[in-house]
Design an enzyme around this catalytic site. Structure first.
Site, PDB file in Angstrom:
ATOM      1  N   MET A 268      11.921   3.232 -54.838  1.00 19.43           N
ATOM      2  CA  MET A 268      11.432   3.586 -53.511  1.00 19.43           C
ATOM      3  C   MET A 268      11.934   4.968 -53.106  1.00 19.43           C
ATOM      4  O   MET A 268      13.100   5.310 -53.322  1.00 19.43           O
ATOM      5  CB  MET A 268      11.933   2.546 -52.500  1.00 19.43           C
ATOM      6  CG  MET A 268      11.543   2.776 -51.065  1.00 19.43           C
ATOM      7  SD  MET A 268      12.225   1.501 -49.971  1.00 19.43           S
ATOM      8  CE  MET A 268      13.969   1.957 -49.954  1.00 19.43           C
TER       9      MET A 268
ATOM     10  N   SER B  92      15.701   0.652 -59.398  1.00 18.84           N
ATOM     11  CA  SER B  92      15.578  -0.010 -58.102  1.00 18.84           C
ATOM     12  C   SER B  92      14.330  -0.887 -58.102  1.00 18.84           C
ATOM     13  O   SER B  92      14.150  -1.689 -59.019  1.00 18.84           O
ATOM     14  CB  SER B  92      15.561   1.027 -56.989  1.00 18.84           C
ATOM     15  OG  SER B  92      15.798   0.423 -55.731  1.00 18.84           O
ATOM     16  N   GLN B  93      13.415  -0.746 -57.121  1.00 17.25           N
ATOM     17  CA  GLN B  93      12.262  -1.654 -57.077  1.00 17.25           C
ATOM     18  C   GLN B  93      11.370  -1.526 -58.301  1.00 17.25           C
ATOM     19  O   GLN B  93      10.633  -2.462 -58.644  1.00 17.25           O
ATOM     20  CB  GLN B  93      11.446  -1.436 -55.806  1.00 17.25           C
ATOM     21  CG  GLN B  93      10.652  -0.151 -55.753  1.00 17.25           C
ATOM     22  CD  GLN B  93       9.804  -0.008 -54.492  1.00 17.25           C
ATOM     23  OE1 GLN B  93      10.037  -0.704 -53.489  1.00 17.25           O
ATOM     24  NE2 GLN B  93       8.825   0.872 -54.520  1.00 17.25           N
TER      25      GLN B  93
ATOM     26  N   ASP C  86      27.317  -0.482 -54.379  1.00 13.47           N
ATOM     27  CA  ASP C  86      25.991  -0.284 -53.810  1.00 13.47           C
ATOM     28  C   ASP C  86      25.993  -0.626 -52.321  1.00 13.47           C
ATOM     29  O   ASP C  86      26.330  -1.740 -51.935  1.00 13.47           O
ATOM     30  CB  ASP C  86      24.978  -1.166 -54.554  1.00 13.47           C
ATOM     31  CG  ASP C  86      23.552  -0.708 -54.387  1.00 13.47           C
ATOM     32  OD1 ASP C  86      23.210  -0.236 -53.289  1.00 13.47           O
ATOM     33  OD2 ASP C  86      22.782  -0.813 -55.359  1.00 13.47           O
TER      34      ASP C  86
ATOM     35  N   HIS D 276      24.140   3.093 -55.107  1.00 16.60           N
ATOM     36  CA  HIS D 276      22.846   2.749 -55.688  1.00 16.60           C
ATOM     37  C   HIS D 276      22.306   3.869 -56.580  1.00 16.60           C
ATOM     38  O   HIS D 276      22.124   5.004 -56.132  1.00 16.60           O
ATOM     39  CB  HIS D 276      21.853   2.442 -54.568  1.00 16.60           C
ATOM     40  CG  HIS D 276      20.589   1.800 -55.031  1.00 16.60           C
ATOM     41  ND1 HIS D 276      20.573   0.631 -55.755  1.00 16.60           N
ATOM     42  CD2 HIS D 276      19.290   2.160 -54.884  1.00 16.60           C
ATOM     43  CE1 HIS D 276      19.331   0.290 -56.013  1.00 16.60           C
ATOM     44  NE2 HIS D 276      18.530   1.208 -55.516  1.00 16.60           N
TER      45      HIS D 276
END
Length: 303
Positions: free
Chosen positions: A36, A110-111, A228, A284
């Site tokens: 994202m 991530s996503q 994170d 992250h």
């Protein structure tokens, strides 16, 4: 006309033969999917990592998925195109690339990690060997403290929608992050109205194709970022999550219904020593190239 036709044929044959020679078949191709607030080709993020992989493994074929006609569209679609549609487009990209036809390694960020997992489960033409998840949210998220590159005003708006209306049909349609919003206080509502995550996690019924395709992987690698502050809870990066009814105590993968009932094939992968957990310090997606080369490139991409 015959001369021109012959020239075109010769050039086509030359191009096809040269294409094979330009890429080193020693290395399995790699497909990357950004997270994202990112795009396929930013030199300071995934685009730069793509170049580093290519420099380290000369001749390797690396595809950084671009969901859209250009970089701005790709970035925007990461927020506002439903993951089901994104996965369909990714399937079209990988299955139309002849250099990926014999299989490839997939790395999600991530996503992009759970989107790539959906690609494995849904796209019959995608022959994924190693699936590597960098900070993926495989049990979803319950909090969104950082919206990447969006303005603070837009970020606040998205956060309010997720907190109060994530499972409304129109929100599920227009906001990708809503489709992997997992409310532990309302598990039944999540399972019923999540239009993406609940499906790929086989929450409502068993799709045996999902189970077979995931358990056919050579390795499923999950990287957790121990400090994170973006993903809540961080345990989702290793397929853990909050215990139902509250948002403090978490369970790990092996204690989960998904694992114990082997609803997507994770237990089979684990029993075959093909489920791998890696942790690293940092926030992250914070890692340096030396760490990535040692833990990911050398271990999973060099063969």
């Amino acid at each position: 006309m015959k001369v021109i036709y012959s020239l075109v044929v010769c050039l086509s044959v030359f191009s096809i033969s040269t294409l094979g020679k330009l890429h080193n078949e020693t290395y399995t191709p790699v497909v990357l999917w950004h997270g994202m607030g990112d795009s396929c080709c930013f030199s300071f993020s995934i685009g730069g990592l793509k170049t580093k992989i290519e420099d380290t493994l000369p001749g390797i074929h690396v595809v950084s998925l671009k969901i859209g006609k250009n970089i701005p569209e790709d970035l925007e679609n990461g927020y506002f195109m439903h993951p089901n549609k994104q996965v369909e487009k990714a399937c079209e990209i990988v299955t139309s690339d002849p250099l990926l036809s014999n299989g490839f390694n997939a790395i999600g960020f991530s996503q992009g990690s759970q989107f790539l997992r959906a690609l494995v489960q849904r796209c019959s033409g995608a022959r994924v060997k190693n699936l590597i998840s960098m900070g993926g949210q495989h049990q979803g998220v319950y909090g969104l403290p950082d919206c990447g590159s969006l303005t603070s005003k837009t970020c606040d708006y998205i956060r309010r929608m997720l907190n109060h209306a994530a499972y409304y049909g129109w929100v599920q349609k227009i906001l990708a992050q809503a489709t992997y919003w997992h409310d532990p206080l309302n598990e039944d509502v999540y399972r019923k109205y999540s239009t993406f995550l609940a499906d790929i996690n086989n929450e409502l019924f068993l799709n045996h194709t999902y189970i077979k395709r995931l358990s056919d992987l050579n390795n499923f690698v999950m990287v957790k970022f121990l400090n994170d502050t973006v993903v809540q809870p961080v345990d989702t990066e290793w397929f853990g999550f909050y215990e139902p009814g509250q948002a403090e105590k978490v369970y790990d993968l092996r204690s989960s219904r998904i694992y114990q009932e082997d609803r997507i094939g994770l237990k089979r992968l684990d029993e075959q020593k093909k489920l791998n957990f890696i942790s690293t310090e940092g926030n992250h997606l914070e890692f340096n190239w030396k760490w990535f080369e040692r833990n990911i490139v050398d271990t999973y991409l060099r063969s």
